[in-house]
Structure formats: structure tokens, C-alpha cells
Motif scaffolding. Sequence first.
Motif, PDB file in Angstrom:
ATOM      1  N   MET A   1     -18.287 -57.004 -41.099  1.00  0.00           N
ATOM      2  CA  MET A   1     -17.970 -57.033 -39.676  1.00  0.00           C
ATOM      3  C   MET A   1     -18.511 -55.770 -39.026  1.00  0.00           C
ATOM      4  O   MET A   1     -18.119 -54.660 -39.383  1.00  0.00           O
ATOM      5  N   THR A   2     -19.469 -55.928 -38.125  1.00  0.00           N
ATOM      6  CA  THR A   2     -20.065 -54.766 -37.481  1.00  0.00           C
ATOM      7  C   THR A   2     -19.795 -54.720 -35.986  1.00  0.00           C
ATOM      8  O   THR A   2     -19.412 -53.692 -35.449  1.00  0.00           O
ATOM      9  N   ARG A   3     -19.992 -55.834 -35.291  1.00  0.00           N
ATOM     10  CA  ARG A   3     -19.819 -55.841 -33.840  1.00  0.00           C
ATOM     11  C   ARG A   3     -18.769 -56.884 -33.455  1.00  0.00           C
ATOM     12  O   ARG A   3     -18.876 -58.051 -33.840  1.00  0.00           O
ATOM     13  N   LEU A   4     -17.760 -56.452 -32.718  1.00  0.00           N
ATOM     14  CA  LEU A   4     -16.641 -57.326 -32.347  1.00  0.00           C
ATOM     15  C   LEU A   4     -16.523 -57.356 -30.834  1.00  0.00           C
ATOM     16  O   LEU A   4     -16.491 -56.314 -30.189  1.00  0.00           O
ATOM     17  N   LEU A   5     -16.431 -58.552 -30.276  1.00  0.00           N
ATOM     18  CA  LEU A   5     -16.206 -58.741 -28.852  1.00  0.00           C
ATOM     19  C   LEU A   5     -14.793 -59.285 -28.643  1.00  0.00           C
ATOM     20  O   LEU A   5     -14.446 -60.351 -29.149  1.00  0.00           O
ATOM     21  N   HIS A   6     -13.986 -58.519 -27.897  1.00  0.00           N
ATOM     22  CA  HIS A   6     -12.645 -58.982 -27.528  1.00  0.00           C
ATOM     23  C   HIS A   6     -12.735 -59.614 -26.143  1.00  0.00           C
ATOM     24  O   HIS A   6     -13.041 -58.936 -25.155  1.00  0.00           O
ATOM     25  N   ILE A   7     -12.491 -60.903 -26.067  1.00  0.00           N
ATOM     26  CA  ILE A   7     -12.568 -61.647 -24.814  1.00  0.00           C
ATOM     27  C   ILE A   7     -11.146 -61.872 -24.324  1.00  0.00           C
ATOM     28  O   ILE A   7     -10.388 -62.666 -24.903  1.00  0.00           O
ATOM     29  N   SER A   8     -10.784 -61.152 -23.269  1.00  0.00           N
ATOM     30  CA  SER A   8      -9.433 -61.240 -22.730  1.00  0.00           C
ATOM     31  C   SER A   8      -9.403 -62.214 -21.566  1.00  0.00           C
ATOM     32  O   SER A   8     -10.049 -62.000 -20.541  1.00  0.00           O
ATOM     33  N   ALA A   9      -8.624 -63.289 -21.724  1.00  0.00           N
ATOM     34  CA  ALA A   9      -8.526 -64.313 -20.678  1.00  0.00           C
ATOM     35  C   ALA A   9      -7.285 -64.138 -19.824  1.00  0.00           C
ATOM     36  O   ALA A   9      -7.025 -64.957 -18.947  1.00  0.00           O
ATOM     37  N   SER A  10      -6.522 -63.087 -20.056  1.00  0.00           N
ATOM     38  CA  SER A  10      -5.300 -62.872 -19.289  1.00  0.00           C
ATOM     39  C   SER A  10      -5.548 -61.898 -18.147  1.00  0.00           C
ATOM     40  O   SER A  10      -6.157 -60.848 -18.348  1.00  0.00           O
ATOM     41  N   VAL A  34     -16.645 -52.126 -31.023  1.00  0.00           N
ATOM     42  CA  VAL A  34     -15.744 -53.046 -30.333  1.00  0.00           C
ATOM     43  C   VAL A  34     -16.009 -52.968 -28.838  1.00  0.00           C
ATOM     44  O   VAL A  34     -16.079 -51.883 -28.264  1.00  0.00           O
ATOM     45  N   GLU A  35     -16.162 -54.130 -28.223  1.00  0.00           N
ATOM     46  CA  GLU A  35     -16.322 -54.205 -26.773  1.00  0.00           C
ATOM     47  C   GLU A  35     -15.301 -55.202 -26.239  1.00  0.00           C
ATOM     48  O   GLU A  35     -15.042 -56.229 -26.875  1.00  0.00           O
ATOM     49  N   THR A  36     -14.727 -54.902 -25.094  1.00  0.00           N
ATOM     50  CA  THR A  36     -13.777 -55.815 -24.458  1.00  0.00           C
ATOM     51  C   THR A  36     -14.388 -56.412 -23.199  1.00  0.00           C
ATOM     52  O   THR A  36     -14.936 -55.681 -22.368  1.00  0.00           O
ATOM     53  N   LEU A  37     -14.320 -57.723 -23.085  1.00  0.00           N
ATOM     54  CA  LEU A  37     -14.752 -58.436 -21.890  1.00  0.00           C
ATOM     55  C   LEU A  37     -13.499 -58.933 -21.182  1.00  0.00           C
ATOM     56  O   LEU A  37     -12.847 -59.872 -21.638  1.00  0.00           O
ATOM     57  N   ASP A  38     -13.159 -58.282 -20.080  1.00  0.00           N
ATOM     58  CA  ASP A  38     -11.991 -58.662 -19.279  1.00  0.00           C
ATOM     59  C   ASP A  38     -12.449 -59.721 -18.280  1.00  0.00           C
ATOM     60  O   ASP A  38     -13.064 -59.406 -17.268  1.00  0.00           O
ATOM     61  N   LEU A  39     -12.139 -60.979 -18.554  1.00  0.00           N
ATOM     62  CA  LEU A  39     -12.646 -62.060 -17.719  1.00  0.00           C
ATOM     63  C   LEU A  39     -12.067 -62.020 -16.305  1.00  0.00           C
ATOM     64  O   LEU A  39     -12.708 -62.514 -15.371  1.00  0.00           O
ATOM     65  N   ALA A  40     -10.892 -61.414 -16.133  1.00  0.00           N
ATOM     66  CA  ALA A  40     -10.311 -61.334 -14.800  1.00  0.00           C
ATOM     67  C   ALA A  40     -11.123 -60.415 -13.897  1.00  0.00           C
ATOM     68  O   ALA A  40     -11.129 -60.579 -12.673  1.00  0.00           O
ATOM     69  N   ALA A  41     -11.830 -59.462 -14.493  1.00  0.00           N
ATOM     70  CA  ALA A  41     -12.609 -58.498 -13.709  1.00  0.00           C
ATOM     71  C   ALA A  41     -14.109 -58.729 -13.807  1.00  0.00           C
ATOM     72  O   ALA A  41     -14.870 -58.155 -13.025  1.00  0.00           O
TER      73      ALA A  41
END
Length: 206
Positions: A1-10, A34-41
Motif C-alpha cells: 500500500m503506497t498511495r491512499l485516497l480518502h473520499i469523504s462523502a459527509s 494519504v490524500e483526502t478528497l472532501d466531496l462537500a468542498a
Amino acid sequence: MTRLLHISASPRGDRSRSDKVARRLIAGLGAAEVETLDLAAATLPAFDGAAIEGRYDLIEGRAVDPAVIAAWEGIRATVAHFLSFDTHVFSVPMWNFGVPWRLKQYIDVLTQPGLAFTVSAEGVTGLAAGRRAVLVCSGALDIRPGQPGAELDFQTAYMRAWLGFIGVTDVHELQVRPTYGSPEEVEAAMERAYAEADALAGLLRG
């Protein structure tokens, strides 16, 4: 596991229980990036009537409006970004037995022929094969598998079906339920989900 995308739908930020459990899991996984994609923003590409019609014009080599070209460049970039990660963690609260509309919009942008899947005489081939996904699904009702009302969980079922369609078959899930009730009930649900997140992190680390 090298690259992780956290997709937040809340859209609830720090109050999101699915995000809290997802962050606990991610901390235990030890991914290199680790990268977070905040779908609300997030600003997602428009996938509207003009973009849909423009797709066929582009495929057939006809002239299209520059705005349509820009829309498809954005769509291609969004798919390429998603596919650049080997692990995806989704925070998915239940809305009306399904998924939040911003997550559905993101999925609609991603699920494009030639970009996320191909179709041939042999059937559909998902282009996200070989990746891993974890679904952190939360909901006010305790409709975990085996509980009364579990047949209402179109949230987890939809996410699993979509991931399978684009080729992701290594799918794990954490259920955070119930998120509404007495403080004791909600706290017990959170503690159970945290424990399951810790166990899953240990399993996935190998």
C-alpha cells in the motif's frame, strides 16, 4: 500500500462519524501517502447534457464547443486522479437508504467508458482492477447484516456493485450503526466500529 485516497462523502466535517472511523483506520494502515478528497468542498467537473452530447461528437470527430472540451478534460483528469491511488477509503453516510448526492455525482463523473471501464464482446472490463477499497458506512438505523431492516441497506450494496463494475474486487467494509439513539447506544456503536477498524488495519497491513 503506497498511495491512499480518502473520499469523504459527509458534509458534517469533524462531526461525521464515518469520517472519524475512517481516520482511525487510515492511521493504522501506515500508507506512504494519504490524500483526502472532501466531496462537500470539491469542485467536480460538470457532467450535464452538453457534456453527454459532446462525448459522442468527440468520439465521432465532430467540432464541439470549447466548454465541452474543457469539461471532458476535467472528467479525464478526475478519473486519472482516482486511478492513481492503489487504495481508496470511502466515508459514506446513509442518506435515504442510499448514498449522498455528492458521492453519486463523483461516481457519475468517474464511470466513463474508455476511462474507468471498457466493453467488448467478452463483456465489461473494469480499469480499476488490482486496487483495494474500504467502505466505512454509517447510518442512524442499525441495519447491519443480520439485523432487522438489513434489506434497506442500498448504500453498501450500491457501493459494492459500482466498485465491482469498475474492477475493484478487494473490498472491505466497516459498519458504523446506529449513529442516532441514546448516548450509550451511539457510543457503543462507535467503540465497536473503532475496534473493527483497528482489526482491519492489522489484517491489511499483513
